[in-house]
Enzyme design. Structure first.
Site, PDB file in Angstrom:
ATOM      1  N   ASP A 111       0.823  -1.212   0.000  1.00 36.77           N
ATOM      2  CA  ASP A 111       0.000   0.000   0.000  1.00 36.77           C
ATOM      3  C   ASP A 111       0.857   1.263   0.000  1.00 36.77           C
ATOM      4  O   ASP A 111       2.012   1.246   0.407  1.00 36.77           O
ATOM      5  CB  ASP A 111      -0.868   0.043   1.264  1.00 36.77           C
ATOM      6  CG  ASP A 111      -2.052  -0.909   1.167  1.00 36.77           C
ATOM      7  OD1 ASP A 111      -2.072  -1.741   0.237  1.00 36.77           O
ATOM      8  OD2 ASP A 111      -2.940  -0.820   2.030  1.00 36.77           O
ATOM      9  N   HIS A 133       3.703  -2.414   3.065  1.00 40.96           N
ATOM     10  CA  HIS A 133       3.716  -1.021   2.595  1.00 40.96           C
ATOM     11  C   HIS A 133       5.006  -0.709   1.840  1.00 40.96           C
ATOM     12  O   HIS A 133       6.083  -1.118   2.254  1.00 40.96           O
ATOM     13  CB  HIS A 133       3.569  -0.057   3.779  1.00 40.96           C
ATOM     14  CG  HIS A 133       2.222  -0.146   4.437  1.00 40.96           C
ATOM     15  ND1 HIS A 133       1.923  -1.119   5.367  1.00 40.96           N
ATOM     16  CD2 HIS A 133       1.103   0.593   4.271  1.00 40.96           C
ATOM     17  CE1 HIS A 133       0.666  -0.971   5.759  1.00 40.96           C
ATOM     18  NE2 HIS A 133       0.136   0.064   5.109  1.00 40.96           N
TER      19      HIS A 133
HETATM   20 ZN    ZN Z   1      -2.634   3.314   3.154  1.00 45.96          ZN
END
Ligand code: ZN
Length: 552
Positions: A48, A192
């Site tokens: 992400d 991430h």
């Molecule tokens: Zn996010």
């Protein structure tokens, strides 16, 4: 009969062991099918918040082990780093949607949810990757309403099943341990690539991948229905044709034009300043370099930008200046003093803004615009006009000067920016238009770049910025292959607070159709005569067909 099968099976066993040894010895990424047998099905690695400057290290780590992943990207970050999204697609990863500005969807209205997701979808497509119609709500903040809005807009809603909270800065081994303890068929692992903790995430990848494979898992991708699916084999040498463009007709299409570029600029002036104006800007209609920066000055004095030939004040232009009742005219660049004299004989004050070349003329114009200083400047190439046209409307609305540079840079650029007191430099256009090297001397300013895959995509990226600044959804459309109408039109677009998009003259740029569809534009204004933008293009706008000949 009994011995032969045994001999076969021994041989087969030896061959299998040999194959295994070979694959262990082979260097580089082993194809996934050989590295694991997928007996426990597929799981998905998801990343992400990118793309960021950490994304290449994630891609390198995945490539080393031949593993595909799904990137849930943030739209405005896609606009700043489109080449990373292209690389993600090229290397077999899926690119899905994590909203445009990482918004908490539960606090947005239905229409704002649709628009942040739509803008991200468009950003991915215009970066050059096919967007997966799957959305992961930032912070996992969701509700039945968010799910319904996304579903109705045709997007799958995707969360995760494993969350090692890598963004907290845990060590690589802590992250890997958390993930490997929770592997299960169909697992979706949340990681991430958008923040400072990404190096630790990268460090965890080898152990996660090797452990999962050893247990019989293969790595899959998230699809447009939110499922974990096996990756499709790599694309053949020739890429498949792009999917059909989603088209939408605009309800109202009008054309603003005169018989030629000079008359079109007059028509624009009449439409934008029906009550007249105190000042106007006059730039040459014969060649673009000197005129590129002029739109911002017109915006600053709240008057139209008219075009002139280099050594004669055209009667139609003189008549329009009289109608406007202007007191001052700024004469830009390569227009001879003869024109100034003709203006003065009409009782108009003139101010010549001229430099030794296009770059210096832009600096002089910037000085007129910025006066005591400016927060920021736009920087575009002086070797083409499309990017300057694209940014004219936003720059004029914002009052930020446009500076020009050659692609390789200009030695005086840092001096100019310093003299204007600018703290931010927004580069418009890709690195072939303004190279990264051109920006190297800019040390005390914040530099960002707005770029799409080509001139029309760059214009869309700028239009998105305009939307963020409160501009409406209904675009002005100008030719991206000739400069004159877009130059005069940029000031009008700023006055009307509408974005400016570029198109080809014989065929509507698909990005314009996509914009109308995604933004729900109702009204489109085409600037320029039929010699510049054909009736076929206007018809495409009216009907929504993606081909001009379908309109006959
Ligand atoms: Zn996010």
């Amino acid at each position: 009969m009994l011995r032969r099968p045994r001999w076969w099976s021994r041989t087969l066993g030896a061959a299998l062991i040999g194959g295994l040894v070979l694959s262990l010895l082979s260097l580089g990424p082993a194809p996934q099918a050989r590295a694991a047998d997928c007996r426990r099905g597929h799981i998905a690695l998801t990343f992400d918040d990118g793309p960021s400057h950490h994304t290449p290290s994630v891609l390198d780590a995945l490539r080393r082990r031949g593993v595909p992943a799904t990137f849930f990207v943030v739209g405005q970050r896609v606009r700043s780093r489109p080449s990373l999204v292209r690389r993600q697609h090229r290397e077999g990863h899926a690119v899905a949607n994590h909203t445009y500005r990482h918004e908490r969807l539960t606090s947005l209205s239905d229409s704002r949810i649709r628009s942040t997701v739509g803008a991200t979808h468009r950003a991915i497509r215009e970066a050059g990757a096919p967007p997966v119609r799957a959305v992961r709500p930032p912070y996992g903040a969701t509700s039945s309403r968010v799910r319904r809005v996304l579903r109705d807009a045709g997007y799958a809603h995707v969360l995760w099943t494993v969350d090692p909270q890598d963004w907290r800065g845990y060590s690589s081994s802590t992250i890997a341990r958390h993930v490997t303890a929770r592997l299960a068929p169909g697992a979706i692992i949340l990681l991430h690539d958008g923040g400072s903790t990404t190096p630790k995430t990268v460090g965890a990848l080898p152990r996660i991948i090797d452990t999962a494979r050893a247990r019989g898992y293969c790595f899959g991708l998230i699809d447009g229905r939110g499922r974990v699916v096996a990756p499709t084999p790599p694309a053949p040498a020739t890429p498949p044709p792009p999917p059909p463009v989603q088209v939408a007709p605009a309800q109202e299409v009008s054309r603003l034009a005169g018989a030629d570029r000079y008359a079109t600029a007059v028509a624009v002036s009449q439409a934008g300043w029906p009550q007249g104006a105190e000042a106007a800007v006059l730039a040459t209609g014969q060649d673009y370099p000197d005129a590129l920066a002029a739109s911002v000055l017109a915006g600053a004095v709240d008057g139209p930008l008219l075009l002139s030939t280099q050594d004669r004040l055209l009667p139609a232009v003189a008549a329009e200046l009289a109608r406007l009742g202007v007191e001052r005219v700024f004469v830009i660049g390569a227009i001879s003093e003869t024109v100034d004299e003709a203006l003065r004989s009409l009782g108009v004050h003139t101010r010549g803004v001229r430099g030794r070349d296009r770059y210096e003329t832009a600096v002089r114009v910037a000085g007129q615009v910025a006066g005591a200083g400016t927060e920021g400047v736009y920087l575009v190439t002086g070797e083409g006009f499309a990017d300057a046209l694209a940014v004219g409307s936003v720059a004029a609305g914002q009052g930020w000067p446009i500076l020009l540079t050659p692609a390789r840079g200009h030695p005086l650029l840092p001096t100019w920016i310093d003299a204007l007191g600018a703290e931010r430099v927004v580069v418009v256009g890709g690195t072939s238009a303004v190279s990264d090297a051109a920006l190297e001397g800019l040390i005390d300013v914040e530099v960002e770049r707005i770029a799409g895959a080509d001139r029309t995509a760059t214009a869309v990226a700028v239009a998105q910025v305009a939307r963020g600044r409160g501009y409406g959804a209904d675009p002005l459309v100008v030719s991206g292959t000739t400069f004159a109408d877009g130059l005069a039109g940029g000031v009008l677009a700023a006055r009307w607070q509408r974005p400016l998009l570029l198109t080809g003259g014989d065929r509507l740029a698909p990005q314009v159709h996509a914009w109308i569809n995604d933004e729900g534009s109702e009204r489109v204004t085409v600037l320029g005569g039929q010699a510049v933008i054909s009736e076929g293009v206007v018809c495409q706008l009216r009907t929504g067909y993606d081909r001009p000949d379908a309109c006959d």
